[in-house]
Enzyme design. Structure first.
Site, PDB file in Angstrom:
ATOM      1  N   LYS A  95       0.876  -1.466   0.238  1.00 30.14           N
ATOM      2  CA  LYS A  95      -0.410  -0.072  -0.045  1.00 30.14           C
ATOM      3  C   LYS A  95       1.010   1.108   0.041  1.00 30.14           C
ATOM      4  O   LYS A  95       0.179   1.721  -0.888  1.00 30.14           O
ATOM      5  CB  LYS A  95      -0.507   0.365   1.392  1.00 30.14           C
ATOM      6  CG  LYS A  95      -2.355  -1.011   1.008  1.00 30.14           C
ATOM      7  CD  LYS A  95      -3.107  -0.977   2.004  1.00 30.14           C
ATOM      8  CE  LYS A  95      -4.512  -1.312   1.645  1.00 30.14           C
ATOM      9  NZ  LYS A  95      -4.297  -3.393   1.889  1.00 30.14           N
ATOM     10  N   GLU A 117     -10.273   7.145   4.134  1.00 29.03           N
ATOM     11  CA  GLU A 117     -10.865   6.187   3.625  1.00 29.03           C
ATOM     12  C   GLU A 117     -10.072   4.677   4.277  1.00 29.03           C
ATOM     13  O   GLU A 117      -9.119   4.172   3.736  1.00 29.03           O
ATOM     14  CB  GLU A 117     -11.586   5.466   3.201  1.00 29.03           C
ATOM     15  CG  GLU A 117     -11.447   4.296   2.116  1.00 29.03           C
ATOM     16  CD  GLU A 117     -10.661   4.825   1.045  1.00 29.03           C
ATOM     17  OE1 GLU A 117     -10.394   6.108   0.571  1.00 29.03           O
ATOM     18  OE2 GLU A 117     -10.128   4.166   1.034  1.00 29.03           O
ATOM     19  N   SER A 390       1.601  -9.815  -1.106  1.00 29.35           N
ATOM     20  CA  SER A 390       1.393  -8.284  -1.201  1.00 29.35           C
ATOM     21  C   SER A 390       1.556  -7.649   0.360  1.00 29.35           C
ATOM     22  O   SER A 390       1.661  -6.569   0.805  1.00 29.35           O
ATOM     23  CB  SER A 390      -0.468  -8.201  -1.246  1.00 29.35           C
ATOM     24  OG  SER A 390      -1.128  -9.519  -0.461  1.00 29.35           O
TER      25      SER A 390
HETATM   26  C1  LIG Z   1      -4.956  -4.014   1.776  1.00 33.03           C
HETATM   27  C2  LIG Z   1      -4.574  -5.275   1.318  1.00 33.03           C
HETATM   28  C3  LIG Z   1      -5.096  -6.722   0.517  1.00 33.03           C
HETATM   29  C4  LIG Z   1      -5.613  -6.122  -1.174  1.00 33.03           C
HETATM   30  O1  LIG Z   1      -5.747  -4.643  -1.963  1.00 33.03           O
HETATM   31  P1  LIG Z   1      -5.344  -4.922  -3.010  1.00 33.03           P
HETATM   32  O2  LIG Z   1      -5.918  -3.391  -3.808  1.00 33.03           O
HETATM   33  O3  LIG Z   1      -6.423  -5.680  -3.758  1.00 33.03           O
HETATM   34  O4  LIG Z   1      -4.289  -4.997  -3.517  1.00 33.03           O
HETATM   35  C5  LIG Z   1      -3.940  -7.369  -0.043  1.00 33.03           C
HETATM   36  N1  LIG Z   1      -3.526  -7.612   0.431  1.00 33.03           N
HETATM   37  C6  LIG Z   1      -2.531  -7.166   1.624  1.00 33.03           C
HETATM   38  C7  LIG Z   1      -2.046  -6.873   2.611  1.00 33.03           C
HETATM   39  C8  LIG Z   1      -3.518  -5.711   1.908  1.00 33.03           C
HETATM   40  O5  LIG Z   1      -3.177  -4.468   2.850  1.00 33.03           O
END
Ligand SMILES: *Cc1c(COP(=O)(O)O)cnc(C)c1O
Length: 404
Positions: A95, A117, A390
């Site tokens: 993020k 948000e 992610s």
């Molecule tokens: C917020 C988040 C997501 C989901 O958001 P995307 O916009 O689909 O990437 C996925 N993995 C993590 C670790 C997150 O914090």
């Protein structure tokens, strides 16, 4: 190598085929047009790119490693598995890439304040972090139900100097927080930038947020060529709004031999209300069809009357009724495939990765790992795959402890 999909998306009206666009009240048209212009200028400005690269490197910790996973590869006995380590970034997830980009854009536009948000609080924490670094005021809207569930993240945001505003209307969760943030933006648009957290919302957000995450795929492409001397056969990523997935996928869209799989939240099962799978109808998840939510035309989970459905997932980051419009388009073009895994499977995949590789992934990322675990044993040994981690799992320990 065959190249496909070189067409530039979105088009001038922010559309990805039938999806995307700008479905907002009149009062938001001017701010969105101002933002679009500012972003186009920034994108073409070498100085902006230099500032962005500097912060991504020294503040966020880029480039992230593309790491071979030897024990998972051996355990599954099929393809060679690589992990893209977005979990190693500052604040623990991808993020921050987008928050740095939009934070710099806010400064460039002369805005003194950012608003955001947040559901689980991860986007709020990343926004508050970047706001502190850039000297911007920061207000984060959060449903009071979510504030109670995510007390630690509320504490973090306050420590970083952000004001956290509890939203007590409706279901007291993310979609109510989004409505309040919109109201704030309309009122304070002269001084305020709305820092949206995924590839959602009205044009230019889905394009701009995607562009700030493209660095994931650019790095991964160079890294896999260095490591293996060829492109991967498969990419896997979880899909909430879809920002980490499109960030990885985008640089490979032109390579016809690279297959892409987006993994949504299958929750407790296929019945509407039990999951957050918008594009996985083929895998038996009911209730999604095209509609407009929060300014964009895309696949939305809804009942027969068009009421937005409730959703469920063990991972807060995937628990949302709509998906980024570019994914709706990629699904329709059959350029990427979308599937969903259940809560149980994601939790089990988190344990497997922890024990075999010494990495505890976020529950969101564990969905992508779960799909890899299902498919890899059936793949040929000479296949190469990349899975996007992610984020890291530290934030999920309490949820996990309750789950088992
Ligand atoms: C917020 C988040 C997501 C989901 O958001 P995307 O916009 O689909 O990437 C996925 N993995 C993590 C670790 C997150 O914090």
């Amino acid at each position: 190598m065959k190249r496909v999909m070189t067409e530039k998306m979105p088009d001038g009206r922010g559309r990805f085929g039938a999806y995307g666009g700008r479905y907002v009240p009149e009062t938001l048209m001017a701010p969105l047009e101002e933002l679009e212009r500012a972003y186009e200028e920034a994108r073409a400005d070498g100085k902006f790119q230099t500032q962005l690269d500097e912060l991504l490197k020294n503040f966020a910790g880029r480039p992230t490693p593309l790491q071979f996973a030897p024990r998972l590869t051996e355990h599954l006995g099929g393809a060679t598995i690589y992990l893209k380590r977005e979990d190693l970034l500052h604040t623990g997830a991808h993020k921050i890439n987008n928050c740095i980009g939009q934070g710099l854009l806010a400064v460039r536009m002369g805005k003194k304040r950012v608003i955001a948000e947040t559901g689980a609080g991860q986007h709020g924490v990343a926004t508050a972090t970047v706001a502190a670094r850039l000297g911007l005021e920061c207000t984060v809207y959060m449903g009071t139900e979510d504030m109670a569930r995510q007390r630690l993240n509320v504490f973090r945001m306050k420590l970083l100097g952000a004001e956290v505003v509890g939203v007590d209307s409706g279901s007291k969760t993310l979609k109510d927080a989004i409505n309040e943030a919109m109201r704030d933006w309309v009122t304070n648009v002269r001084t305020t930038h709305y820092l949206l957290g995924s590839v959602l919302g009205a044009h230019p957000y889905p394009m701009m947020v995607r562009d700030f995450h493209r660095v994931i795929g650019k790095e991964a492409r160079a890294q896999i060529l260095e490591a293996e001397g060829r492109l991967p056969g498969w990419l896997f990523a979880c899909v909430g709004g879809g920002s980490n997935a499109i960030g990885l996928f985008y640089e490979f869209l032109g390579d016809a031999n690279v297959k892409m799989v987006g993994v949504e939240a299958g929750g407790r099962g296929g019945t509407l209300g039990e999951h957050a799978a918008r594009l996985a109808a083929a895998s038996g998840f009911a209730g999604a069809r095209p509609g407009v939510l929060q300014g964009t035309h895309t696949y939305v989970l809804q009942n027969a009357d068009g009421q937005i459905a409730t959703t469920h997932s063990v991972s807060a980051g995937l628990d949302y009724p709509a998906v980024g419009p570019e994914h709706a388009w990629l699904a329709e073009q059959v350029r990427a495939e979308y599937t969903a895994v259940h809560d149980d499977e994601a939790v089990e995949a988190l344990r497997t990765l922890a024990r075999l590789e010494g990495i505890i992934p976020a529950l969101e990322s564990a969905h992508a790992v779960a799909e890899v675990i299902k498919r890899t044993p059936k793949m040929k040994q000479d296949e190469v795959i990349i899975v996007n981690l992610s984020g890291r799992g530290d934030k999920d320990m309490e949820i996990l402890a309750k789950y088992v």
